[in-house]
Design an enzyme around this catalytic site. Structure first.
Site, short mmCIF file in Angstrom:
data_model
loop_
_atom_site.label_atom_id
_atom_site.label_comp_id
_atom_site.label_asym_id
_atom_site.label_seq_id
_atom_site.Cartn_x
_atom_site.Cartn_y
_atom_site.Cartn_z
N SER A 1 3.73 -0.02 0.85
CA SER A 1 3.29 1.10 1.69
C SER A 1 4.39 2.09 2.05
O SER A 1 4.09 3.18 2.55
CB SER A 1 2.67 0.57 2.98
OG SER A 1 1.47 -0.09 2.70
N TYR B 1 1.45 0.71 11.51
CA TYR B 1 0.09 0.27 11.81
C TYR B 1 -0.13 0.05 13.30
O TYR B 1 0.31 0.84 14.11
CB TYR B 1 -0.27 -1.01 11.02
CG TYR B 1 0.06 -0.89 9.58
CD1 TYR B 1 -0.66 -0.03 8.75
CD2 TYR B 1 1.13 -1.59 9.03
CE1 TYR B 1 -0.34 0.10 7.42
CE2 TYR B 1 1.43 -1.46 7.69
CZ TYR B 1 0.70 -0.61 6.89
OH TYR B 1 1.02 -0.49 5.59
N LYS C 1 4.07 5.54 0.88
CA LYS C 1 3.12 6.50 1.47
C LYS C 1 3.82 7.68 2.12
O LYS C 1 3.26 8.78 2.20
CB LYS C 1 2.24 5.78 2.50
CG LYS C 1 1.33 4.75 1.87
CD LYS C 1 0.63 3.89 2.92
CE LYS C 1 -0.24 2.82 2.27
NZ LYS C 1 -0.80 1.86 3.26
N VAL D 1 4.22 -4.28 2.92
CA VAL D 1 3.98 -5.73 2.89
C VAL D 1 4.92 -6.47 1.94
O VAL D 1 4.94 -7.70 1.91
CB VAL D 1 2.53 -6.11 2.52
CG1 VAL D 1 1.57 -5.71 3.62
CG2 VAL D 1 2.13 -5.53 1.19
N TYR E 1 -2.87 4.59 -7.11
CA TYR E 1 -2.43 4.04 -5.83
C TYR E 1 -1.72 2.71 -6.01
O TYR E 1 -0.66 2.44 -5.43
CB TYR E 1 -3.64 3.90 -4.91
CG TYR E 1 -3.37 3.24 -3.59
CD1 TYR E 1 -2.71 3.92 -2.57
CD2 TYR E 1 -3.79 1.94 -3.33
CE1 TYR E 1 -2.47 3.33 -1.34
CE2 TYR E 1 -3.58 1.34 -2.11
CZ TYR E 1 -2.91 2.03 -1.12
OH TYR E 1 -2.68 1.43 0.10
#
Lengths: 303, 303, 303, 303
Positions: free
Chosen positions: D63, D239, D66, D257, D188
């Site tokens: 992630s 998050y 991103k 992760v 992705y």
């Protein structure tokens, strides 16, 4: 009041509602149906059938099929399906993804889309051809050998089916599908795309009013299983308006976005009404009015 | 099977469940009840009453009262109450504050606490003494002049009632209470604290099986109103296990945290069962087993 | 650009927004404020203060007080308060009751109402007079001995405070209040009703930009504690528009429904802006525009 | 304290946490990584790089990518992406489907999975090869020409990707994807499967600390755009523990992760830490401890 007369009263009560509301626009081929149509059929346990209006026009059965696939799965292996799907009302349509996610991929009941996908998945395991097995049952019980899947509707649904795919993938992420997502959705969409008339559907559902006995006298479900499916229909059959429906109509029923509603009056018969325009709850507005009037005049109600 | 025999079977079926589960510990005075008790009474429309076990021991009626206050409000002014409270299952207990907030202070149905507070508030406006009016109805219909509120339970509930106060203030913030929060809660807690036996409750509820006709032959509710209250009970009467309850028992019913359950069999009679220990759904576990068995053996079911 | 000039630019940028939006109508006495007012003050760590517009008009500080009571509680006993309240953004305003209920009565952060009630409750335990202790801090730091609670606002809030009562009772139901609901709400409402000007508030908050050092040179908070309170302000200080606020302004800030916003620029100073009309996010629309422009022109930003 | 020393302290502080927690088991090929590894790199705006531990071991960036795809989209067309994705914290992980559904398919922010899918979809439109464009940027900025996608990880993610497919189909159902679901997910998953070391990632992210200036001196983002991306990282980058992270670390950061965390210290530099075992919040537990210590000792913090 005689059934024939109650049926006429129902038709009159529904008339102002016919054509009011929305067609199910998310499935393109349903959006082009003439909203001015209305039909109703009553199949009695004694074998007689009474109809009014467009009761012999076929329409897209859609979610009403969910009762029949559930019946087939319960018939084949009893209560086992309840380990994979619940039988509580879901409360809120917008909660569907949340609930499925919070409740570890076990859908609330077999009549919301997620639950119906699981039932179809299981029927696929049991028969190798879920939608074919359903079509065969429908043909036998309705007495119409040409009942079939409307391929244009199926194609149209598949193309517009992103929500269904999303739901199926979420189920799969929790290990609650036995077959690949594409296979389950293919069967599910075929199942929903069945085209039948009010008369045919009322006849096909008659076993639900006859303690599980099919047209040939054989037992599809035990009386206890039949009662239980009727109970689940009453609490969960019309989505988040199950309470309102029970209040106004007082019968186990299942609606579909094609505009049909099937209602069971245990030991008496089955009513099927159809009019394409949907009220705010996603069930046929005219159909709801017709059933409300019918139960009032006929005194066919469970309460 | 004769009622007497079905009742004995129900008692046998319940036996292994008696004492299993939790007492309602959040109300201190309910937490000290002997969990080993079990009673059941069937009042038939023909006037006969059959009982087993501790059917004459009084217990805390709690939420079962919600059916009676709703009946009194509907009797007084018809459908008006539905502008302030809905009639859909709520889906999830933990959603209660969320739903009330999102749905602008209109509770989902009259049987969740928020909805019952609104009904009590309205009954207070109609009678000036909601819990007194309820007690009077209960005395008349049960034939027991000494049915009364258990003041110790009421006091105990009031002290532990922060959630109830929170709910009432949230209702008030949306303008959905006509009386001050303290007054509504006072009436509500008094109402819930009524102590009655299975026999008394079954007799008191008989009008629900008799199209609204009271013990003196007068009409409390019209047949249509009665059917509708039964329908709301079936879809909403046992909280988030309404689906499960309908599936297993198939009757309109209302449970209470005192361990009682009242079930209506239209045109036949009323069953009341009591055993204090609650299952995971907040209804009496032994009571549920007893009703399940009773409907199976007696064939008194709506489906 | 010099502070004076950046301040003028901020005023110009805010001008079109002044008076646009809604007054906080749920508190009657705030609804009658003239929405055309606008003031802004910058207190620098070097001791200088610059102002424009109505920077000396007092307004209702409301939720901006939550930063100060939190600082007082952390000053008195360090990190202990975090066992009773979290420090995560809440995501959705409508979730407030749901989250509190699902998360066992532990509010998401000290700046939503539920969290602020817990902080006030704790400050009450530590001081015996939470709102008095806050008022004293405000007087000392602002240098204005007549800073005080506006009794009319307090009364008005108390009468309209059903949501606050609901929240406090829900907290109490989880055992997360040390004092009776009425006492906590009395203190909370008094605290929110403090009336101060932009100049006074900017001076009062200066310790947040000075590593915790008060106007008399003593240390209210350690540098680490100060940074941490600033961090919580940035992520949680403007409710469900914290992300938007960080994006546009990039400063730790706390807004109030009286139309004030306090923003901290670590090691540089404190900005306080006020204009009563609120944007959709519940913060002053003109205030947000002013701070956006100010950080752009002054380059006082944390990112 | 000098950077080198602060880095050593960070390593010491992290040591007890190394290997504690869970590997990301839902991606099989990540589950087999040795959890005992730990590395950290600091790239300063002056060009120097300091490292400790396994700072040159490549891991799955996941992630953290991103932030880079968002930067590329904003670089290409400015603020336009915000019409399709929000910038508010999401509050609750389990809400992801609910929020997306209730908010009409507009993800809360670009760092939750749904938002990142939309950003990748847009980058695909802008470049024709989103993951290739990202890989090229990473190679240029890290100075490592062999930075590449780990095909085994990508395959592994694709197979386990039912939740991602569900999310993408839900986005598509709201018309918030420009390309077919399969294409977006392919890009992705490739993007997430990039393998890089701490040193490489810290160098690659340096433009975020340098007002948007790339290693070759050209401007990828304007200073204002850079600040804003940093702000979104601070409020949404970790998050549902963004608040906790801001509280303890006080820096804009993005976790993955794979166990990596990238943190930006505006005008000073970029920290990248990696240790595979994840804490309850889904970010590396040892990484969080290291960053907490590093900001404390170095005083590199934004507050």
């Amino acid at each position: 009041m005689r059934i024939e007369d109650a049926l006429l009263r129902a038709q009159q009560a529904a008339e102002p509602e016919v054509g009011r509301g929305q067609l199910a626009t998310y499935i393109p081929s349903l959006a082009s149906v003439d909203p001015g149509q209305f039909g109703m059929a009553i199949a009695s346990c004694d074998g007689s059938v009474h109809v009014v209006g467009d009761a012999d026009v076929r329409f897209s059965v859609q979610s009403i099929t969910k009762v029949f696939t559930l019946a087939q799965v319960v018939a084949a292996e009893g209560e086992q399906i309840w380990t994979r799907v619940g039988r509580e009302p879901s409360g809120n349509p917008f909660n569907s993804f949340l609930q499925l996610d919070q409740e570890a991929g076990r859908p609330r009941n077999p009549f919301i889309n997620a639950g119906a996908l699981v039932v179809t998945d299981r029927l696929q395991s049991l028969t190798g051809d879920a939608s074919g097995a359903l079509r065969d049952l429908m043909r036998r019980e309705s007495g119409s050998d040409d009942v079939d899947i409307d391929a244009a509707v199926a194609r149209s649904e598949l193309e517009a089916g992103h929500r269904t795919f999303a739901m199926a993938h979420l189920l799969a992420s929790y290990g609650n599908l036995e077959h690949p997502v594409d296979e389950v959705i293919g069967q599910y969409v075929a199942q929903c795309s069945l085209a039948m008339s009010c008369r045919e559907l009322a006849l096909a559902g008659l076993f639900l009013a006859r303690d599980g006995v099919l047209s040939d006298g054989t037992q599809l479900l035990s009386p206890r299983e039949t009662k239980r499916i009727n109970a689940v229909m009453l609490t969960c059959g019309t989505y988040d308006s199950a309470g309102e429906f029970a209040y106004r109509v007082g019968l186990p029923a299942k609606s579909g976005v094609g505009g049909g509603i099937l209602a069971v009056i245990p030991d008496r018969g089955v009513a099927c009404v159809w009019s394409p325009a949907l009220g705010s709850s996603g069930s046929s507005a005219a159909g709801l009015a017709a059933l409300d009037a019918f139960t009032t005049y006929s005194d066919w109600t469970v309460f």
